[in-house]
Design an enzyme around this catalytic site. Structure first.
Site, PDB file in Angstrom:
ATOM      1  N   ARG A 130       0.848  -1.207   0.000  1.00 55.13           N
ATOM      2  CA  ARG A 130       0.000   0.000   0.000  1.00 55.13           C
ATOM      3  C   ARG A 130       0.876   1.247   0.000  1.00 55.13           C
ATOM      4  O   ARG A 130       0.577   2.223  -0.673  1.00 55.13           O
ATOM      5  CB  ARG A 130      -0.921  -0.006   1.228  1.00 55.13           C
ATOM      6  CG  ARG A 130      -2.243  -0.725   1.048  1.00 55.13           C
ATOM      7  CD  ARG A 130      -2.097  -2.085   0.427  1.00 55.13           C
ATOM      8  NE  ARG A 130      -3.324  -2.845   0.317  1.00 55.13           N
ATOM      9  CZ  ARG A 130      -3.709  -3.803   1.173  1.00 55.13           C
ATOM     10  NH1 ARG A 130      -2.950  -4.112   2.220  1.00 55.13           N
ATOM     11  NH2 ARG A 130      -4.831  -4.461   0.963  1.00 55.13           N
ATOM     12  N   ASP A 146       0.309  -6.909  -3.406  1.00 57.68           N
ATOM     13  CA  ASP A 146      -1.118  -6.632  -3.195  1.00 57.68           C
ATOM     14  C   ASP A 146      -1.610  -5.830  -4.396  1.00 57.68           C
ATOM     15  O   ASP A 146      -0.880  -5.674  -5.393  1.00 57.68           O
ATOM     16  CB  ASP A 146      -1.340  -5.883  -1.868  1.00 57.68           C
ATOM     17  CG  ASP A 146      -2.650  -6.302  -1.207  1.00 57.68           C
ATOM     18  OD1 ASP A 146      -3.699  -6.118  -1.844  1.00 57.68           O
ATOM     19  OD2 ASP A 146      -2.620  -6.812  -0.073  1.00 57.68           O
ATOM     20  N   HIS A 192      -6.312 -10.015  -4.130  1.00 61.35           N
ATOM     21  CA  HIS A 192      -5.314  -8.974  -3.849  1.00 61.35           C
ATOM     22  C   HIS A 192      -4.186  -8.970  -4.888  1.00 61.35           C
ATOM     23  O   HIS A 192      -3.035  -8.705  -4.553  1.00 61.35           O
ATOM     24  CB  HIS A 192      -4.724  -9.177  -2.441  1.00 61.35           C
ATOM     25  CG  HIS A 192      -5.671  -8.773  -1.344  1.00 61.35           C
ATOM     26  ND1 HIS A 192      -5.829  -7.480  -0.939  1.00 61.35           N
ATOM     27  CD2 HIS A 192      -6.513  -9.517  -0.588  1.00 61.35           C
ATOM     28  CE1 HIS A 192      -6.733  -7.426   0.027  1.00 61.35           C
ATOM     29  NE2 HIS A 192      -7.179  -8.640   0.259  1.00 61.35           N
ATOM     30  N   ASP A 226      -6.607 -14.423   1.390  1.00 60.61           N
ATOM     31  CA  ASP A 226      -7.670 -13.646   2.039  1.00 60.61           C
ATOM     32  C   ASP A 226      -8.504 -12.865   1.020  1.00 60.61           C
ATOM     33  O   ASP A 226      -8.020 -12.506  -0.050  1.00 60.61           O
ATOM     34  CB  ASP A 226      -7.062 -12.669   3.056  1.00 60.61           C
ATOM     35  CG  ASP A 226      -6.041 -11.727   2.423  1.00 60.61           C
ATOM     36  OD1 ASP A 226      -5.262 -12.180   1.553  1.00 60.61           O
ATOM     37  OD2 ASP A 226      -6.031 -10.538   2.783  1.00 60.61           O
ATOM     38  N   GLU A 227      -9.732 -12.610   1.406  1.00 62.55           N
ATOM     39  CA  GLU A 227     -10.614 -11.665   0.711  1.00 62.55           C
ATOM     40  C   GLU A 227     -10.603 -11.857  -0.804  1.00 62.55           C
ATOM     41  O   GLU A 227     -10.501 -10.888  -1.553  1.00 62.55           O
ATOM     42  CB  GLU A 227     -10.206 -10.226   1.076  1.00 62.55           C
ATOM     43  CG  GLU A 227     -10.329  -9.972   2.566  1.00 62.55           C
ATOM     44  CD  GLU A 227      -9.798  -8.611   3.004  1.00 62.55           C
ATOM     45  OE1 GLU A 227     -10.363  -8.043   3.939  1.00 62.55           O
ATOM     46  OE2 GLU A 227      -8.806  -8.119   2.428  1.00 62.55           O
ATOM     47  N   TRP A 238      -6.976 -14.326  11.467  1.00 60.03           N
ATOM     48  CA  TRP A 238      -7.061 -12.854  11.521  1.00 60.03           C
ATOM     49  C   TRP A 238      -8.477 -12.356  11.742  1.00 60.03           C
ATOM     50  O   TRP A 238      -8.686 -11.329  12.361  1.00 60.03           O
ATOM     51  CB  TRP A 238      -6.449 -12.232  10.267  1.00 60.03           C
ATOM     52  CG  TRP A 238      -7.260 -12.340   9.007  1.00 60.03           C
ATOM     53  CD1 TRP A 238      -7.335 -13.414   8.165  1.00 60.03           C
ATOM     54  CD2 TRP A 238      -8.100 -11.332   8.438  1.00 60.03           C
ATOM     55  NE1 TRP A 238      -8.167 -13.136   7.107  1.00 60.03           N
ATOM     56  CE2 TRP A 238      -8.649 -11.861   7.246  1.00 60.03           C
ATOM     57  CE3 TRP A 238      -8.447 -10.031   8.811  1.00 60.03           C
ATOM     58  CZ2 TRP A 238      -9.527 -11.146   6.426  1.00 60.03           C
ATOM     59  CZ3 TRP A 238      -9.315  -9.309   7.999  1.00 60.03           C
ATOM     60  CH2 TRP A 238      -9.846  -9.861   6.820  1.00 60.03           C
ATOM     61  N   ASP A 298      -2.886  -1.385  12.364  1.00 66.43           N
ATOM     62  CA  ASP A 298      -3.369  -0.285  11.508  1.00 66.43           C
ATOM     63  C   ASP A 298      -4.607   0.381  12.110  1.00 66.43           C
ATOM     64  O   ASP A 298      -4.976   1.466  11.673  1.00 66.43           O
ATOM     65  CB  ASP A 298      -3.676  -0.767  10.086  1.00 66.43           C
ATOM     66  CG  ASP A 298      -4.677  -1.909  10.041  1.00 66.43           C
ATOM     67  OD1 ASP A 298      -4.609  -2.787  10.923  1.00 66.43           O
ATOM     68  OD2 ASP A 298      -5.517  -1.930   9.130  1.00 66.43           O
ATOM     69  N   THR A 358      -0.766  -0.771   5.586  1.00 70.54           N
ATOM     70  CA  THR A 358      -0.248   0.595   5.461  1.00 70.54           C
ATOM     71  C   THR A 358      -1.050   1.502   4.520  1.00 70.54           C
ATOM     72  O   THR A 358      -0.494   2.452   3.971  1.00 70.54           O
ATOM     73  CB  THR A 358       1.236   0.560   5.046  1.00 70.54           C
ATOM     74  OG1 THR A 358       1.336  -0.126   3.787  1.00 70.54           O
ATOM     75  CG2 THR A 358       2.100  -0.114   6.075  1.00 70.54           C
ATOM     76  N   GLU A 359      -2.334   1.225   4.358  1.00 73.60           N
ATOM     77  CA  GLU A 359      -3.143   2.142   3.540  1.00 73.60           C
ATOM     78  C   GLU A 359      -2.953   3.589   4.007  1.00 73.60           C
ATOM     79  O   GLU A 359      -2.803   4.501   3.202  1.00 73.60           O
ATOM     80  CB  GLU A 359      -4.637   1.795   3.660  1.00 73.60           C
ATOM     81  CG  GLU A 359      -5.080   0.595   2.853  1.00 73.60           C
ATOM     82  CD  GLU A 359      -4.976  -0.688   3.640  1.00 73.60           C
ATOM     83  OE1 GLU A 359      -4.234  -0.726   4.652  1.00 73.60           O
ATOM     84  OE2 GLU A 359      -5.629  -1.668   3.233  1.00 73.60           O
TER      85      GLU A 359
HETATM   86  C1  ACM Z   1      -6.288  -9.341   6.027  1.00 77.48           C
HETATM   87  O1  ACM Z   1      -6.321  -8.482   6.930  1.00 77.48           O
HETATM   88  N1  ACM Z   1      -6.917  -9.135   4.880  1.00 77.48           N
HETATM   89  C2  ACM Z   1      -5.573 -10.576   6.201  1.00 77.48           C
END
Ligand code: ACM
Length: 630
Positions: free
Chosen positions: A169, A198, A272, A348-349, A415, A442, A487-488
């Site tokens: 990020r 990412d 991602h 993830d996601e 997580w 974060d 770190t967005e």
């Molecule tokens: C995550 O926070 N997407 C692993």
């Protein structure tokens, strides 16, 4: 655990009662320690001795660390009679394990022992924390270079003690990464989880796939809040970014090894992956040649129940053999660069909407007799694991890897709370605990109107209260835990430090120190001493613990105000009459019913008659909005 049973023996050996004394400001606090009256005074003529060649590098590091602030010219030499001794046990001391150590100081000198060099390295960190804070100075400083007389026996509770840094990020230079690793090593963290890829940047050179960095490491410049930014324009130059070459990575790995930190690289797939797709659009189902490395635009929609949609395709195509050929090339190079047995593959996601529409994925589902598109991720992860095994590596992934079927050898990083970790451990998988609720660095750490807003909150006190082994779970499956910094909203190392500390101090104690010794008030005192040390070391940290915690609730149609403080010993003063509060204003002692009307609450904390926290100002509207939220 056998170690705990053996501890009293150690103190019996020294003829001391096993009572605790809280006068040491060590973080993380040691397993066992004793303090007696007196000091050891470091002198210009002292020498630093190591008894075996493996102790040399640590002795030299210690000499260098002490020489800078003292102005002395201490030398490290092979010796068993030096004032400061680093000794490696001939016969391993079972209770110390691989990373434990003992440290004893007398008026004559200091003796540190360990089974392995890692233990000596941690003994050195403890020793440095015993010196006055000026030991952190980058130039010659004035201080009495004395340490208290102590006997310490120390070893970690968990083998995996990690900090994650997202360099996608925002990009952090090689020097930034080294500095960060150095600082976490001093807290006895031994794992640096490096989130290298990412949607917002691919940061590791892959020589066989040059576009990953010539295209994927660069995005257009944007200011303003990440997630609210404008799309790249068609011909806009991509000038923000950077990546690590193989040489950079080898240098960082070596630097980390010297500090007993192992690096776990993360290549986040199949979701991602927008930066990789910007470089090689053919890897996705949609194959959009206009895909750009994302500069922080709002391309995802979150529906609050864990479901979401990605409005730009950021997933690799699980039905395309070329994707596995690509991954084979990537992991071949990653596997050689990083000695750690694990490669983190994300997982993830991952949005499956584009897979669902794709004829290739539909055909694959038919072939595999899979009814739900979600299960294609299990197939994908299985293929990735085969690739990793062919390179001699083990698979580690975020807890979503449990969803599509998981191989028996996979390790899970929990997580989304600890639920995934519990499930995985009950299935016999190793688990690293890193739940958002305790370990996400974060998240906003204090009053949300003071710090730049982030979508969730996590106070240092809550991080400190984390227990990584849930009830009913066999502790042998819990390898340990991490603190994760996405770190967005973190563009610089200095701000990464602000977000990391003091929560990473709290977590270091969660992962290193005995659970039985945890005590927030005691930690808070030591944390303050470390604020002063961090000031000298020029390490940034958040002072949010000094601010009032302002909560409201609605009850019987009335708005109630409830306030609290994380740091013990603070007084909270407030006004609702549009005056600036000071120590002569109303002192908060119990919940108060707020009057109707357009009031503004102003709150400030004091200690010993002096203001210490930020002034918090909240309108009636803001007070109404937060009712029941914190
Ligand atoms: C995550 O926070 N997407 C692993």
């Amino acid at each position: 655990m056998l170690r705990y049973l053996l501890c009293p023996l150690f103190f019996a050996m020294f003829g001391l009662a096993n009572a605790q004394n809280n006068s040491l400001n060590l973080i993380p606090q040691p397993a066992e320690w004793q303090v007696t009256n007196g000091t050891y005074a470091l002198t210009r003529g002292a020498t630093i001795g190591f008894d075996k060649p493996e102790g040399r590098a640590i002795a030299e590091m210690l000499a260098q660390k002490l020489n800078t602030p003292t102005g002395f010219s201490l030398k490290a030499q092979q010796s068993t009679s030096a004032a400061i001794q680093l000794r490696l046990n001939n016969t391993p001391d079972a209770r110390l394990g691989q990373e434990g150590y003992t440290l004893e100081s007398t008026p004559k000198g200091i003796v540190m022992t360990a089974n392995q060099p890692a233990g000596l390295f941690y003994a050195m960190q403890t020793l440095l924390q015993l010196f006055p804070k000026e030991v952190e100075s980058k130039t010659v400083a004035k201080a009495d270079w004395n340490i208290p007389l102590v006997k310490i026996a120390d070893y970690p509770r968990f083998a995996w003690r990690g900090i994650m840094l997202d360099v996608s990020r925002h990009f952090f230079s090689k020097e930034d990464v080294k500095t960060h690793i150095d600082q976490i090593a001093r807290l006895k963290y031994n794992t640096f989880h490096w989130h290298l890829t990412d949607d917002n940047g691919w940061r590791i050179e892959i020589k066989s796939l040059p576009k990953l960095t010539s295209v994927g490491a660069w995005r257009v410049q944007r200011a303003g809040r990440f997630g609210d930014r404008a799309d790249p324009k068609p011909d806009e130059p991509a000038t923000y970014g950077g990546f690590y070459t193989h040489d950079d990575i080898r240098e960082i790995v070596r630097y980390a090894q010297e500090r007993f930190v192992t690096i776990v690289p993360e290549i986040d797939v199949p979701g991602h992956s927008m930066a990789a797709i910007a470089a090689y659009p053919e890897l996705s189902c949609t194959k959009n040649p206009d895909t750009k490395v994302n500069p922080g635009t709002p391309f995802s929609e979150w529906y609050g129940n864990g479901t979401f949609k990605m409005n730009i395709d950021n997933t690799l195509n699980p039905s395309d053999e070329k994707v596995y050929e690509f991954l084979d090339k990537v992991f071949a190079e990653v596997a050689v660069l990083f000695p750690n047995p694990y490669i983190h593959v994300g997982g993830d996601e991952c949005y499956k909407g584009y897979w669902k529409e794709d004829p290739g994925c539909q055909a694959l589902m038919k072939k595999l007799n899979i009814r739900h598109v979600e299960d294609l991720q299990g197939y994908f992860m299985g293929r990735v694991e085969q690739i990793l095994h062919s390179k001699g590596k083990k698979l580690l992934g975020w807890d979503e890897i449990l969803e599509g079927g998981i191989s028996p050898n996979a390790t899970v990083m929990s997580w989304r709370g600890i639920k995934g970790g519990i499930e995985a451990a009950q299935m016999g998988h190793d688990v690293v605990m890193t739940p958002t609720t305790y370990a996400y660095l974060d998240y906003n750490q204090g009053e949300p109107t003071i710090d730049p807003p982030i979508y969730a909150y996590l106070r240092a006190k809550k991080s400190y209260s984390f227990e990584p082994v849930p009830d009913g779970v066999d502790p042998k499956y819990i390898l340990g835990g991490q603190g994760n910094l996405w770190t967005e909203q973190v563009p610089t190392l200095r701000y990464a430090q602000y977000m990391t500390y003091p929560r990473a101090w709290a977590l270091s104690e969660v992962y290193w120190s005995p659970k039985e010794k945890k005590n927030w008030e005691d930690f808070a005192n030591r944390m303050e001493a470390h604020f002063a040390r961090a000031d000298v070391a020029e390490i940034n940290y958040s002072r949010a613990v000094y601010d009032a915690i302002v909560k409201t609730r609605r009850q019987d149609g009335k708005l109630w105000l409830e306030m609290d403080n994380e740091m013990p010993g603070l007084d909270i003063f407030y006004s609702i009459d549009d005056t600036m509060p000071d120590r002569f204003s109303s002192k908060y002692v119990q919940p108060i019913e707020l009057p109707e009307g357009p009031i503004t609450l102003r709150v400030i904390t004091y200690r010993d008659g002096k203001p210490i926290g930020h002034l918090i100002t909240l309108s009636r509207e803001a007070l109404e909005k937060r009712a029941g939220r914190f």
